[in-house]
Design a protein around this motif. Sequence first.
Motif, PDB file in Angstrom:
ATOM      1  N   LEU A 124      -2.302  -1.295   9.735  1.00 35.15           N
ATOM      2  CA  LEU A 124      -2.183   0.143   9.464  1.00 35.15           C
ATOM      3  C   LEU A 124      -3.163   0.925  10.324  1.00 35.15           C
ATOM      4  O   LEU A 124      -2.828   1.972  10.886  1.00 35.15           O
ATOM      5  CB  LEU A 124      -2.499   0.422   7.982  1.00 35.15           C
ATOM      6  CG  LEU A 124      -1.360   0.218   6.985  1.00 35.15           C
ATOM      7  CD1 LEU A 124      -1.919   0.108   5.573  1.00 35.15           C
ATOM      8  CD2 LEU A 124      -0.360   1.355   7.056  1.00 35.15           C
ATOM      9  N   LYS A 146      -1.761   1.128  13.871  1.00 34.85           N
ATOM     10  CA  LYS A 146      -0.523   1.892  14.024  1.00 34.85           C
ATOM     11  C   LYS A 146      -0.716   3.372  13.719  1.00 34.85           C
ATOM     12  O   LYS A 146      -0.056   4.213  14.298  1.00 34.85           O
ATOM     13  CB  LYS A 146       0.556   1.310  13.105  1.00 34.85           C
ATOM     14  CG  LYS A 146       1.627   0.576  13.899  1.00 34.85           C
ATOM     15  CD  LYS A 146       2.774   0.139  13.052  1.00 34.85           C
ATOM     16  CE  LYS A 146       4.101   0.689  13.516  1.00 34.85           C
ATOM     17  NZ  LYS A 146       4.420   0.439  14.915  1.00 34.85           N
ATOM     18  N   TYR A 147      -1.639   3.670  12.823  1.00 32.51           N
ATOM     19  CA  TYR A 147      -1.810   5.076  12.400  1.00 32.51           C
ATOM     20  C   TYR A 147      -3.268   5.502  12.507  1.00 32.51           C
ATOM     21  O   TYR A 147      -3.790   6.191  11.633  1.00 32.51           O
ATOM     22  CB  TYR A 147      -1.306   5.248  10.962  1.00 32.51           C
ATOM     23  CG  TYR A 147       0.118   4.797  10.782  1.00 32.51           C
ATOM     24  CD1 TYR A 147       1.170   5.560  11.288  1.00 32.51           C
ATOM     25  CD2 TYR A 147       0.415   3.595  10.127  1.00 32.51           C
ATOM     26  CE1 TYR A 147       2.481   5.139  11.145  1.00 32.51           C
ATOM     27  CE2 TYR A 147       1.731   3.168   9.984  1.00 32.51           C
ATOM     28  CZ  TYR A 147       2.759   3.939  10.492  1.00 32.51           C
ATOM     29  OH  TYR A 147       4.058   3.536  10.365  1.00 32.51           O
ATOM     30  N   THR A 148      -3.932   5.086  13.589  1.00 31.43           N
ATOM     31  CA  THR A 148      -5.359   5.348  13.769  1.00 31.43           C
ATOM     32  C   THR A 148      -5.736   6.803  13.488  1.00 31.43           C
ATOM     33  O   THR A 148      -5.139   7.732  14.052  1.00 31.43           O
ATOM     34  CB  THR A 148      -5.784   5.001  15.220  1.00 31.43           C
ATOM     35  OG1 THR A 148      -5.269   3.713  15.535  1.00 31.43           O
ATOM     36  CG2 THR A 148      -7.295   5.008  15.368  1.00 31.43           C
ATOM     37  N   THR A 186      -5.368   8.772  10.997  1.00 30.72           N
ATOM     38  CA  THR A 186      -4.525   9.665  10.193  1.00 30.72           C
ATOM     39  C   THR A 186      -4.762   9.274   8.739  1.00 30.72           C
ATOM     40  O   THR A 186      -5.483   8.314   8.467  1.00 30.72           O
ATOM     41  CB  THR A 186      -3.031   9.466  10.511  1.00 30.72           C
ATOM     42  OG1 THR A 186      -2.668   8.137  10.063  1.00 30.72           O
ATOM     43  CG2 THR A 186      -2.750   9.584  11.998  1.00 30.72           C
ATOM     44  N   ALA A 196      -2.872   7.736   6.953  1.00 29.77           N
ATOM     45  CA  ALA A 196      -2.308   6.403   6.711  1.00 29.77           C
ATOM     46  C   ALA A 196      -3.231   5.292   7.198  1.00 29.77           C
ATOM     47  O   ALA A 196      -2.978   4.118   6.960  1.00 29.77           O
ATOM     48  CB  ALA A 196      -0.957   6.282   7.398  1.00 29.77           C
ATOM     49  N   ASP A 197      -4.306   5.666   7.884  1.00 31.77           N
ATOM     50  CA  ASP A 197      -5.308   4.695   8.335  1.00 31.77           C
ATOM     51  C   ASP A 197      -6.284   4.473   7.172  1.00 31.77           C
ATOM     52  O   ASP A 197      -6.925   5.426   6.729  1.00 31.77           O
ATOM     53  CB  ASP A 197      -6.018   5.286   9.570  1.00 31.77           C
ATOM     54  CG  ASP A 197      -7.159   4.408  10.083  1.00 31.77           C
ATOM     55  OD1 ASP A 197      -7.486   3.401   9.427  1.00 31.77           O
ATOM     56  OD2 ASP A 197      -7.720   4.751  11.139  1.00 31.77           O
ATOM     57  N   ASN A 243      -9.756   5.820   8.005  1.00 35.47           N
ATOM     58  CA  ASN A 243      -9.646   6.993   8.874  1.00 35.47           C
ATOM     59  C   ASN A 243     -11.026   7.574   9.215  1.00 35.47           C
ATOM     60  O   ASN A 243     -11.686   8.171   8.367  1.00 35.47           O
ATOM     61  CB  ASN A 243      -8.790   8.007   8.095  1.00 35.47           C
ATOM     62  CG  ASN A 243      -8.655   9.327   8.794  1.00 35.47           C
ATOM     63  OD1 ASN A 243      -9.106   9.498   9.914  1.00 35.47           O
ATOM     64  ND2 ASN A 243      -8.005  10.256   8.094  1.00 35.47           N
ATOM     65  N   ASP A 251      -0.273   8.733   1.821  1.00 30.81           N
ATOM     66  CA  ASP A 251       0.341   8.464   3.133  1.00 30.81           C
ATOM     67  C   ASP A 251       0.191   6.997   3.511  1.00 30.81           C
ATOM     68  O   ASP A 251       1.089   6.401   4.105  1.00 30.81           O
ATOM     69  CB  ASP A 251      -0.330   9.292   4.246  1.00 30.81           C
ATOM     70  CG  ASP A 251       0.032  10.753   4.158  1.00 30.81           C
ATOM     71  OD1 ASP A 251       0.754  11.118   3.216  1.00 30.81           O
ATOM     72  OD2 ASP A 251      -0.421  11.521   5.033  1.00 30.81           O
ATOM     73  N   GLN A 252      -0.966   6.450   3.179  1.00 28.51           N
ATOM     74  CA  GLN A 252      -1.195   5.043   3.512  1.00 28.51           C
ATOM     75  C   GLN A 252      -0.242   4.145   2.722  1.00 28.51           C
ATOM     76  O   GLN A 252       0.357   3.217   3.270  1.00 28.51           O
ATOM     77  CB  GLN A 252      -2.647   4.666   3.194  1.00 28.51           C
ATOM     78  CG  GLN A 252      -3.018   3.293   3.708  1.00 28.51           C
ATOM     79  CD  GLN A 252      -4.086   2.626   2.873  1.00 28.51           C
ATOM     80  OE1 GLN A 252      -3.910   1.507   2.410  1.00 28.51           O
ATOM     81  NE2 GLN A 252      -5.200   3.304   2.673  1.00 28.51           N
ATOM     82  N   LYS A 302       3.157   4.397   4.231  1.00 32.26           N
ATOM     83  CA  LYS A 302       3.306   3.756   5.543  1.00 32.26           C
ATOM     84  C   LYS A 302       3.190   2.231   5.485  1.00 32.26           C
ATOM     85  O   LYS A 302       3.575   1.553   6.435  1.00 32.26           O
ATOM     86  CB  LYS A 302       2.273   4.310   6.521  1.00 32.26           C
ATOM     87  CG  LYS A 302       2.466   5.773   6.866  1.00 32.26           C
ATOM     88  CD  LYS A 302       3.747   5.995   7.654  1.00 32.26           C
ATOM     89  CE  LYS A 302       3.881   7.452   8.063  1.00 32.26           C
ATOM     90  NZ  LYS A 302       5.223   7.777   8.557  1.00 32.26           N
TER      91      LYS A 302
END
Length: 340
Positions: free
Chosen positions: A116, A119-121, A123, A125-126, A129, A149-150, A153
């Motif tokens: 995660l 792929k979603y650095t 954000t 979803a990270d 973060n 969000d995480q 995702k």
Amino acid sequence: MSPSPLQDEYVLHKSEYEPDRQYKRKYRWDYIIFFIIFHIQAIYGIYLMITSAKLLTTAFAFVLYLVALFSATAGSHRLWSHRAYKAKWQLKLLLVIFQTIAFQETLYRWILYHRLHHKYTDTNADPHNSKRGFFFSQIGWLMIEAHPDQIEKRKTIDMSDIKSDPFVRFQIRYYYRMLFLFFAFLPTVIPWYFWNETLTNSWFVAVPLRYLFSLHITFFVNSWAHFWGNQPYDIGTTGRETLFLSIITLGEGWHNYHHTFPWDYRASEFGGGRINVTTFVLKNIFGKIGWAYDFKTVSDDMIQKRIERTGDGSYSPSIWGWGDRDQTEENKSFATIENF
Ligand SMILES: [Zn+2]
Ligand SMILES: [Zn+2]
């Protein structure tokens, strides 16, 4: 029908799977209390290490720190999360035991969080973060419920290879028993049994102190390596290059390179002065005896093209002397060549 081991794993964090659309921070008091207790014990461990523990006990704790770090860098990270090389069962067995000593959640969850992160650095979803601050990306992220969000995702991350890995499945099934044995019991009784250390010294130095020391150093890769350092390979990612971090993390501080080429087993441009103990050990020990194989690397040409296209202009490879392939024409033009 009894639940599969993987379902058991989900049940542990069931609340994470009930996302609150109106995101409100919810504290995870179980983790907060656990970390407070262990930090207090680790501080007491420092006191005992200085005042009464045997040198051998401190050395033993240091070896456990190396083992824990290596399991994260070579195992959870490069082997399982990124599939940057392949390993035979002997190495996987070692790494799964070491990873349990490290106590950084199960391999399954570690890998999911890390995929995660890539792929979603940076954000929501990270999981860690870094836009939410240093403390959050260091350890705070474990003290609150995951952002919706995480959770959303997670469904997009392919974990089929991990779900079918027998070592991951075995660890999930027996996680708490393995944790008791490898993380707590053996590190406490080994110094007591073999060199007559007190059980108190053994516990505080080789368990809480060693644990938090290796945990925070591993977590620096999520925080520090996203805050300070240059970005010679790609300014589009927040990962950064830091030499000091690369030394203490056994080679994970070349984080701009790693975020640019996450499937390169070296996690850095090996050679060119890049210190990387994990790469060295994988290549020269486990590669040589055949326990690790199919190492993936990025070609020098591709790296060079990427530096020119997306780097921040700070790239300066070390050279061994005159005529090194990395020596630029500009560098050569600075030289004065004389005959006497
Ligand atoms: Zn990162
Ligand atoms: Zn990674």
